[in-house]
Design a protein around this motif. Sequence first.
Motif, short mmCIF file in Angstrom:
data_model
loop_
_atom_site.label_atom_id
_atom_site.label_comp_id
_atom_site.label_asym_id
_atom_site.label_seq_id
_atom_site.Cartn_x
_atom_site.Cartn_y
_atom_site.Cartn_z
N PRO A 54 0.83 -1.22 0.00
CA PRO A 54 0.00 0.00 0.00
C PRO A 54 0.86 1.27 0.00
N ALA A 55 0.41 2.29 -0.71
CA ALA A 55 1.10 3.58 -0.72
C ALA A 55 1.02 4.22 0.66
N THR A 56 1.97 5.08 0.96
CA THR A 56 2.01 5.76 2.25
C THR A 56 2.13 7.27 2.05
N MET A 57 2.14 7.97 3.15
CA MET A 57 2.29 9.43 3.14
C MET A 57 3.54 9.86 2.39
N ALA A 58 4.60 9.06 2.49
CA ALA A 58 5.87 9.42 1.86
C ALA A 58 5.75 9.54 0.35
N ASP A 59 4.85 8.78 -0.26
CA ASP A 59 4.70 8.82 -1.72
C ASP A 59 4.20 10.19 -2.19
N PHE A 60 3.44 10.87 -1.33
CA PHE A 60 2.87 12.17 -1.71
C PHE A 60 3.71 13.35 -1.24
N LEU A 61 4.59 13.13 -0.26
CA LEU A 61 5.35 14.24 0.32
C LEU A 61 6.79 14.26 -0.20
N GLN A 62 6.96 13.94 -1.48
CA GLN A 62 8.29 13.91 -2.08
C GLN A 62 8.81 15.31 -2.43
N GLY A 63 7.91 16.27 -2.57
CA GLY A 63 8.31 17.62 -2.97
C GLY A 63 8.04 17.87 -4.44
N GLY A 64 7.84 19.13 -4.78
CA GLY A 64 7.43 19.51 -6.13
C GLY A 64 8.40 19.13 -7.22
N ARG A 65 9.69 19.05 -6.89
CA ARG A 65 10.70 18.71 -7.91
C ARG A 65 10.59 17.26 -8.35
N LYS A 66 9.89 16.44 -7.58
CA LYS A 66 9.79 15.02 -7.89
C LYS A 66 8.58 14.70 -8.78
N GLN A 67 7.79 15.71 -9.16
CA GLN A 67 6.66 15.46 -10.04
C GLN A 67 7.17 14.94 -11.40
N VAL A 68 6.54 13.88 -11.89
CA VAL A 68 6.91 13.39 -13.22
C VAL A 68 5.99 13.99 -14.28
N ALA A 69 4.86 14.50 -13.86
CA ALA A 69 3.94 15.18 -14.78
C ALA A 69 2.94 15.97 -13.94
N ALA A 70 2.40 17.00 -14.55
CA ALA A 70 1.40 17.82 -13.88
C ALA A 70 0.63 18.60 -14.94
N GLY A 71 -0.54 19.07 -14.56
CA GLY A 71 -1.32 19.84 -15.52
C GLY A 71 -2.66 20.24 -14.97
N TYR A 72 -3.49 20.71 -15.87
CA TYR A 72 -4.84 21.12 -15.49
C TYR A 72 -5.77 20.98 -16.69
N ILE A 73 -7.06 20.92 -16.37
CA ILE A 73 -8.10 20.94 -17.39
C ILE A 73 -8.95 22.18 -17.12
N LEU A 74 -9.15 22.99 -18.14
CA LEU A 74 -9.94 24.21 -18.02
C LEU A 74 -11.27 24.01 -18.74
N TYR A 75 -12.36 24.17 -17.98
CA TYR A 75 -13.69 24.05 -18.57
C TYR A 75 -14.22 25.46 -18.76
N GLY A 76 -14.11 25.98 -19.97
CA GLY A 76 -14.52 27.34 -20.24
C GLY A 76 -15.28 27.44 -21.54
N SER A 77 -15.03 28.51 -22.31
CA SER A 77 -15.68 28.64 -23.61
C SER A 77 -15.31 27.46 -24.50
N SER A 78 -14.13 26.90 -24.26
CA SER A 78 -13.77 25.59 -24.79
C SER A 78 -13.08 24.85 -23.65
N THR A 79 -13.03 23.54 -23.75
CA THR A 79 -12.38 22.74 -22.70
C THR A 79 -10.97 22.41 -23.15
N MET A 80 -9.99 22.71 -22.30
CA MET A 80 -8.60 22.50 -22.65
C MET A 80 -7.89 21.65 -21.59
N LEU A 81 -7.02 20.78 -22.05
CA LEU A 81 -6.12 20.02 -21.20
C LEU A 81 -4.71 20.53 -21.45
N VAL A 82 -4.05 21.01 -20.40
CA VAL A 82 -2.68 21.52 -20.51
C VAL A 82 -1.83 20.70 -19.56
#
Length: 329
Positions: free
Chosen positions: A152-180
């Motif tokens: 099972p995953a633990t707290m440590a898996d999420f508290l690695q720090g921002g530099r350890k992200q392998v990917a990140a992004g957002y989806i914007l639901y607006g006049s058009s829907t975008m995935l960035v």
Amino acid sequence: MNTKTAQELALPVGVTLDRFIMHSQSAFPYATGELSQLLRDIALAGKIINREINRAGLVDIAGGNGTENVQGENQQKLDIVANIRFIRALKNGGEVCAILSEEDEDIIHTGNNHGKYVVAMDPPDGSSNIDVNVSIGTIFSIYRRITPINEPATMADFLQGGRKQVAAGYILYGSSTMLVYSTGDGVNGFTFDHSLGEFILSHKNICSPVRGSIYSVNEGHYNSYPDFVKTYITKCKAMNFSARYIGSLVGDFHRNLLKGGIYLYPSTKKDPKGKLRLLYECYPLAFIAEKSGGKATDGFGSILDIIPDSFHQRSPVYIGSAEMVDEVV
């Protein structure tokens, strides 16, 4: 009669998200397909939320639900719907062993302990705006787990720090829907084509302007802001900058990413540690900002260098065009 060539009659549709991911997979640090599938799962959940939002006035998902989330904030009906949709998509995808959501206090275990990734997310950011048809969004952050596979995953898996992200992004639901999103090698944006049911590459290799003329901040809290923030806001007004703030983090960030500008959410007397959540709001957007040439700071150093100590930790944030972020601090 105007005749057209075969090429004119059948213009290319563009590069779909699936095709882009497939062609880009060789650039991933772990090019075995799991991360590619995970991004597809997130895109699928985004399509479902897009559908829910577009019919919000026809079905009963607008407005408050009369409950509170772990943050002590009033939950909107869409908060609950989006949270369920994303959790379900990530569980069914099979690549994620655990999820951290703004709407839940603890880790959500998917039952897929063989999954190599964990996801931190804000399923619907700015959901209170749905009642007035203002843009809202989803923010996500992906980490490669550090605990042993099949456990099972633990707290440590999420508290690695921002530099350890392998990917990140957002989806914007607006006049058009975008995935960035970004996997560390540039930032790309995809616009949802409703007729095809596909995200199509529309913003290739997004580069944020080094400076702009837009500042986004809730000036209603001006008197509670630190002096250096007040000084900067006064400077923006003196330079006739445009004030643009809709109270939807993804919407405000997206506009400034493309046009050049800065988004400020300072600490206040009421919230001395800031208001935005570090793991699933500040980290992923800071990742996108840096990979597009911008910057993000808490007023003392890079957001991505902050070492987290709790799941729902908060932080001030100043994010956007690099020169503007340098000036405010």
